[in-house]
Design an enzyme around this catalytic site. Structure first.
Site, PDB file in Angstrom:
ATOM      1  N   ASP A   1      -1.070   3.505   2.170  1.00 57.67           N
ATOM      2  CA  ASP A   1       0.255   3.007   1.651  1.00 57.67           C
ATOM      3  C   ASP A   1      -0.301   1.779   1.026  1.00 57.67           C
ATOM      4  OD1 ASP A   1       3.707   3.120   2.387  1.00 57.67           O
ATOM      5  OD2 ASP A   1       2.668   1.426   1.538  1.00 57.67           O
TER       6      ASP A   1
ATOM      7  N   ASP B   1       3.039   4.869  -4.595  1.00 57.00           N
ATOM      8  CA  ASP B   1       2.150   3.407  -3.849  1.00 57.00           C
ATOM      9  C   ASP B   1       1.104   4.111  -2.873  1.00 57.00           C
ATOM     10  OD1 ASP B   1       4.185   2.940  -2.389  1.00 57.00           O
ATOM     11  OD2 ASP B   1       3.363   1.097  -1.698  1.00 57.00           O
ATOM     12  N   GLU B   2       2.190   5.827  -2.337  1.00 61.10           N
ATOM     13  CA  GLU B   2       1.632   6.201  -1.525  1.00 61.10           C
ATOM     14  C   GLU B   2       1.263   8.261  -1.439  1.00 61.10           C
ATOM     15  OE1 GLU B   2       5.153   7.606   2.187  1.00 61.10           O
ATOM     16  OE2 GLU B   2       5.719   6.401   0.460  1.00 61.10           O
TER      17      GLU B   2
END
Ligand code: DCP
Ligand code: CA
Length: 407
Positions: A10, A105-106
């Site tokens: 992340d 974003d993960e």
């Protein structure tokens, strides 16, 4: 069962970190992305410096300004963040195809099968972290565990910028000391009840039998029972992101009545919204297609700045496009369709007006009702006009000519 090796990655303070990267004078400052101090709306994200003042995602901008007047407030640039996100996932895709896009974003990686390719698995993960940080210019946090739940919990403990590996045999100890609010099943309501019961750490939950948790929290209680034991069977699901979704139907007879055509369009937008919601995707392009009785076909498309997902949002654009076909030689239509193009996995909620957030909540509530009572449980007045033309089944909705539209 064979132990898995799941890695969760992340990006730290994603939007704010991109802003700092592109403007190094912001380094070390409390950066708040989401809007200017006196604008309506909420914080999308804040740098860790701003978080020290208590600023967090979802906080109204005005309140953020009150607690952190020295903050650097930025409106944000979604397209920019998206290009970083794309680079992030393309770097990960070069490591393994067993990759799941969890949000902008993960990501989750299942490295079980290629674990023995590396002389040291821990070293390999460490060097992947370094490579991502070097190539992106952003800091990431990494968690490793035997399933997605534990890998993500490890990442949260490693934030910001760290790496945490839960080694085989360490799971119990890790969970025992973990503050209970970190479990995904513990929202504010559950937490209030757990506080009353003096449950602070996950270990405290172990003494509650499943039946007790279920009677306290319903189905969520079951989840909590498994989560507290670190059990999670969800596979890392590689999903090739579809390029577009479309829903179209040919009519039983050609139709000229504008209201009836709009009713079809609304219903198709509804079905499209359901598909988007199921895939957790948003659209930035809406296309409407019509086919006249003489088979001439026309399409019109509009790109929108803010990603959409709910029926109401999509219908407003689609209706506008549909009405823009007219005035035209008024011929009856034989087909109508709507398509979502430019799909994106994540809408940064906070960048949007509260009205849209309310619509999204409404969309979720509708989906919930439909899961319980069937698709026909919630229909707009406009959609109900279709009762004139088609049978309505409680579970599946209208039985249109296009069978695939009835699930
Ligand atoms: N985001 C948003 N609105 C929210 C939550 C997040 O717009 N309510 C956006 C901004 C974030 C990005 O999504 O930068 C990623 O969300 P995360 O929850 O991963 O938060 P951050 O990356 O900002 O911080 P961190 O992961 O370090 O806690
Ligand atoms: Ca993040």
């Amino acid at each position: 069962m064979k132990r898995k090796f799941i890695v969760h990655i992340d990006i730290d303070a994603f939007f704010a970190a991109v802003e700092v990267l592109l403007n190094p004078s912001l380094e070390g400052k409390p950066v708040i992305v989401g809007g200017l101090p006196h604008e309506r709306g909420v914080v999308a994200t804040a740098s860790y410096e701003a978080r020290r003042f208590g600023v967090h995602s979802g906080m109204p901008l005005r309140q953020a300004f009150r607690v952190c007047p020295q903050g650097v407030f930025l409106r944000g640039n979604y397209h920019l963040y998206r290009s970083f996100s794309e680079k992030f996932f393309s770097l990960l895709a070069s490591v393994t195809p067993d990759l799941e896009v969890a949000s902008l974003d993960e990501a989750y990686l299942d490295l079980t099968s290629c674990r023995y390719l590396y002389p040291s698995f821990s070293q390999a993960v460490r060097s992947l972290k370094r490579k991502l940080e070097r190539e992106l210019g952003l800091r990431v946090s990494v968690g490793v565990g035997p399933n997605k739940l534990l890998a993500k919990l490890a990442t949260n403990q490693a934030k910001p910028g760290g790496l945490m590996e839960i080694e085989p045999g360490e799971e119990k100890e890790f969970l025992h000391q973990l503050v209970v609010k970190h479990l995904p099943g513990v929202g504010p309501k559950v937490q209030t009840v757990l506080n009353l019961l003096q449950v602070q750490h996950v270990g405290d939950l172990w003494s509650f039998p499943r039946s007790a948790l279920r009677s306290l929290f319903g189905l969520n209680g079951d989840e909590l029972y498994w989560q507290a034991r670190g059990l999670d069977a969800r596979p890392v699901r590689f999903r090739r992101q579809p390029q577009s979704f479309s829903r179209e139907t040919t009519f039983l007879e050609d139709i000229w009545d504008e209201q009836l055509l709009l009713a079809h369009l609304a219903y198709l937008c509804d079905r499209l919204a359901v598909a988007l919601q199921e895939e957790a995707l948003y659209t930035q392009g809406v296309e409407v297609k019509i086919r006249y009785a003489d088979f001439r076909t026309e399409t019109r498309r509009r790109l929108v700045a803010l990603p959409l997902q709910t029926m109401g949002e999509i219908y407003r654009v689609a209706q506008d496009l549909f009405l823009s076909f007219f005035p035209a030689p008024r011929l009856a239509l034989r087909l109508i369709g709507v398509k979502a193009t430019q799909l994106t996995p994540c809408r940064p909620l906070a960048l949007f007006k509260s009205l849209e957030e309310r619509e999204e909540k409404l969309g979720q509530a509708v989906a919930e009702l439909r899961r319980k009572y069937g698709f026909a449980a919630v229909l707009t007045m406009r959609e109900r006009l279709l009762e004139r033309c088609y049978p309505l089944e409680a579970k599946r909705g209208f039985v249109l000519k296009t069978a695939s539209l009835t699930k």
